[in-house]
Design an enzyme around this catalytic site. Structure first.
Site, PDB file in Angstrom:
ATOM      1  N   GLY A 251      38.571  35.697  32.953  1.00 26.53           N
ATOM      2  CA  GLY A 251      38.483  37.072  33.433  1.00 26.53           C
ATOM      3  C   GLY A 251      39.445  37.991  32.722  1.00 26.53           C
ATOM      4  O   GLY A 251      39.388  38.164  31.503  1.00 26.53           O
ATOM      5  N   ASP A 252      40.367  38.582  33.489  1.00 25.93           N
ATOM      6  CA  ASP A 252      41.365  39.488  32.913  1.00 25.93           C
ATOM      7  C   ASP A 252      42.752  38.866  32.970  1.00 25.93           C
ATOM      8  O   ASP A 252      43.750  39.579  33.051  1.00 25.93           O
ATOM      9  CB  ASP A 252      41.332  40.839  33.632  1.00 25.93           C
ATOM     10  N   GLU A 253      42.823  37.530  32.951  1.00 24.67           N
ATOM     11  CA  GLU A 253      44.106  36.828  32.979  1.00 24.67           C
ATOM     12  C   GLU A 253      44.398  36.185  31.629  1.00 24.67           C
ATOM     13  O   GLU A 253      43.512  35.616  30.986  1.00 24.67           O
ATOM     14  CB  GLU A 253      44.094  35.754  34.074  1.00 24.67           C
ATOM     15  N   HIS A 356      43.609  43.057  41.200  1.00 22.24           N
ATOM     16  CA  HIS A 356      43.108  44.070  40.293  1.00 22.24           C
ATOM     17  C   HIS A 356      43.366  45.466  40.821  1.00 22.24           C
ATOM     18  O   HIS A 356      43.170  46.414  40.092  1.00 22.24           O
ATOM     19  CB  HIS A 356      41.603  43.886  40.067  1.00 22.24           C
TER      20      HIS A 356
END
Length: 356
Positions: A251-253, A356
Site C-alpha cells: 500500500g502506502d507503507e 491515513h
C-alpha cells in the site's frame, strides 16, 4: 636453394606399387630416390607444402627430423626404416608431422607414409583439407566432424546457460521488485533482514507510512495515487545510500534498512528530511497532491539478540506513536514508548485505516 634432380613425370615405386594406387591408399606418401630426392609426392602432402612442387627437391632440405635425433643423411634414414619419425617443414616449423619410412623395392628407394598425428584438427583448418585429402578408410575427418559438432553443441549449451542465467536473474529481480515503484518489495525486505541477521551485522530499521494518501486516492483517483507513490520512491532513493534497502512493504507503507547505521540521531535526521520532502506538493496533471509521512525507527543495538519480527513490530509501535502525536512526526522506539503505546492501544485500539 634446394638441389633438384630430373625425374620422370609418372614415377613408379619399383617392385612395390604404382604411384596412382599409392596416392589413393596414402595421400600423404612420398617416395625418394637413393640420392634423397623426391621422385613422387602424394597429393595431400603436396597440398600442404606451400613452397612449390616437391618433386626433385632433397628430402632432408625440405624436412627437419626432430625425433629420433641424429638422422642427418639418407643412409641413416634408411637404417631407421620402420621407426616412427617426428618431422616438420624447415621453412614452416609449425607444420608438424609423423611418418614411417620403409624400403621401396628396387633402386634403394624409400617410401614414406605421413600423417598429422594429434594436430590433425589444426591441420584441417590451416590447410583447408577435406575428406578427399585423406584415404577413404581414415576416420580423421569423421572424427573432426564429431569434434566440431560437439564444439557447436557445447557453444550452444553455453549460450543457453547464459540466457537461462539472465532469465533467472531477471526472474529473481522481478520476484523481489515492486513493479509500480521499482523499489524492493516485501520479499526483498525479508531477504535483506535475514541476510543481516545471519551475518550478525548491526543495522537500523525505519518504517514509513504516508499521511493523507487515502485522500489523494479518494479525491483524484488511483492514477494520481500511483503517481504519488512513484514520486515517494524517488524521494526515498535520494535520501538513502547505495547499499541501503528501500522496500515498499504494501500500500502506502515503506521500510528502509540501513546496514551499519545505528546512530538514532542520524536516523532521525534522515527521517525528518524525508518528511520535509514528502510535504512538498506533487503536481499531477492539473491537480496538486498533498501528503506527508510518519516514521517509526528502531536499531539492532537495542536488543541483546535481534529478532526480525520483534524489530518490525517495534518500528510499527514507534510509527503508531508518530501518528498519535499528530502525524508528520518521527519517533524512535524505546521500552517506555512500548509500554505507553500498549496502554493507549488497550484503551482505544485504532483501526489500520486511521493511519491515513
Amino acid at each position: 636453394m634446394a638441389e633438384t634432380e630430373n625425374v620422370e613425370t609418372q614415377p613408379v615405386v619399383q617392385g612395390l606399387i604404382g604411384g596412382q594406387a599409392l596416392d589413393l591408399l596414402m595421400p600423404m606418401n612420398a617416395v625418394i630416390s637413393a640420392s634423397g630426392h623426391f621422385i613422387h609426392v602424394g597429393p595431400t602432402l603436396q597440398k600442404v607444402h606451400k613452397g612449390g612442387s616437391l618433386k626433385g627437391q632433397r628430402f632432408l632440405e625440405v624436412f627437419e627430423i626432430r625425433r629420433p635425433g641424429g638422422i642427418t643423411s639418407i643412409d641413416k634414414l634408411r637404417k631407421g626404416a620402420g621407426t616412427v619419425l617426428h618431422l616438420n617443414f624447415r621453412d614452416a616449423p609449425a607444420g608438424r608431422f609423423k611418418a614411417v619410412v620403409v624400403p621401396g623395392g628396387d633402386d634403394d628407394q624409400l617410401v614414406f607414409n605421413m600423417s598429422f598425428g594429434i594436430s590433425v584438427i589444426d591441420a584441417v583448418h590451416q590447410y583447408n583439407l577435406t575428406s578427399a585429402d585423406f584415404e577413404a578408410t581414415n576416420l580423421a575427418v569423421e572424427m573432426l566432424y564429431l569434434v566440431e559438432a560437439k564444439t557447436a553443441v557445447l557453444d550452444e549449451l553455453r549460450q543457453l546457460n547464459v540466457r537461462l542465467d539472465g532469465a533467472r536473474v531477471a526472474a529473481e529481480e522481478q520476484a523481489t521488485t515492486d513493479m509500480l515503484t521499482g523499489l524492493g518489495n516485501r520479499r526483498a525486505m525479508d531477504l535483506r533482514l535475514c541476510e543481516l541477521m545471519e551475518r550478525k551485522e548491526r543495522f537500523g530499521l525505519m518504517h514509513i507510512d504516508l499521511d493523507y494518501f487515502k485522500d489523494v486516492n479518494d479525491t483524484l483517483g488511483h492514477a494520481a495515487g500511483d503517481h504519488v507513490l512513484k514520486q515517494v520512491a524517488e524521494i526515498l532513493r535520494d535520501e538513502t545510500r547505495e547499499d541501503d534497502t528501500v522496500a515498499r512493504a504494501g500500500g502506502d507503507e515503506f521500510v528502509i534498512i540501513f546496514p551499519r547505521l545505528t546512530n538514532t540521531e542520524r536516523l532521525n535526521d534522515i527521517a525528518h528530511r524525508i518528511i520535509q520532502k514528502l510535504e512538498v506538493p506533487i503536481d499531477f496533471e492539473e491537480d496538486i497532491c498533498r501528503i506527508s509521512g510518519s516514521v517509526g525507527t528502531t536499531v539492532s543495538d537495542f536488543y541483546k539478540v535481534p529478532n526480525v519480527e520483534r524489530m518490525l513490530a517495534d518500528a510499527d509501535i514507534a510509527l503508531y506513536a508518530s501518528k498519535h502525536k499528530g502525524r508528520a512526526q518521527a519517533t524512535v522506539w524505546s521500552e517506555h514508548l512500548a509500554a505507553a503505546t500498549q496502554n493507549d492501544m488497550a484503551n482505544a485500539p485504532p483501526s489500520r485505516e486511521t493511519r491515513h
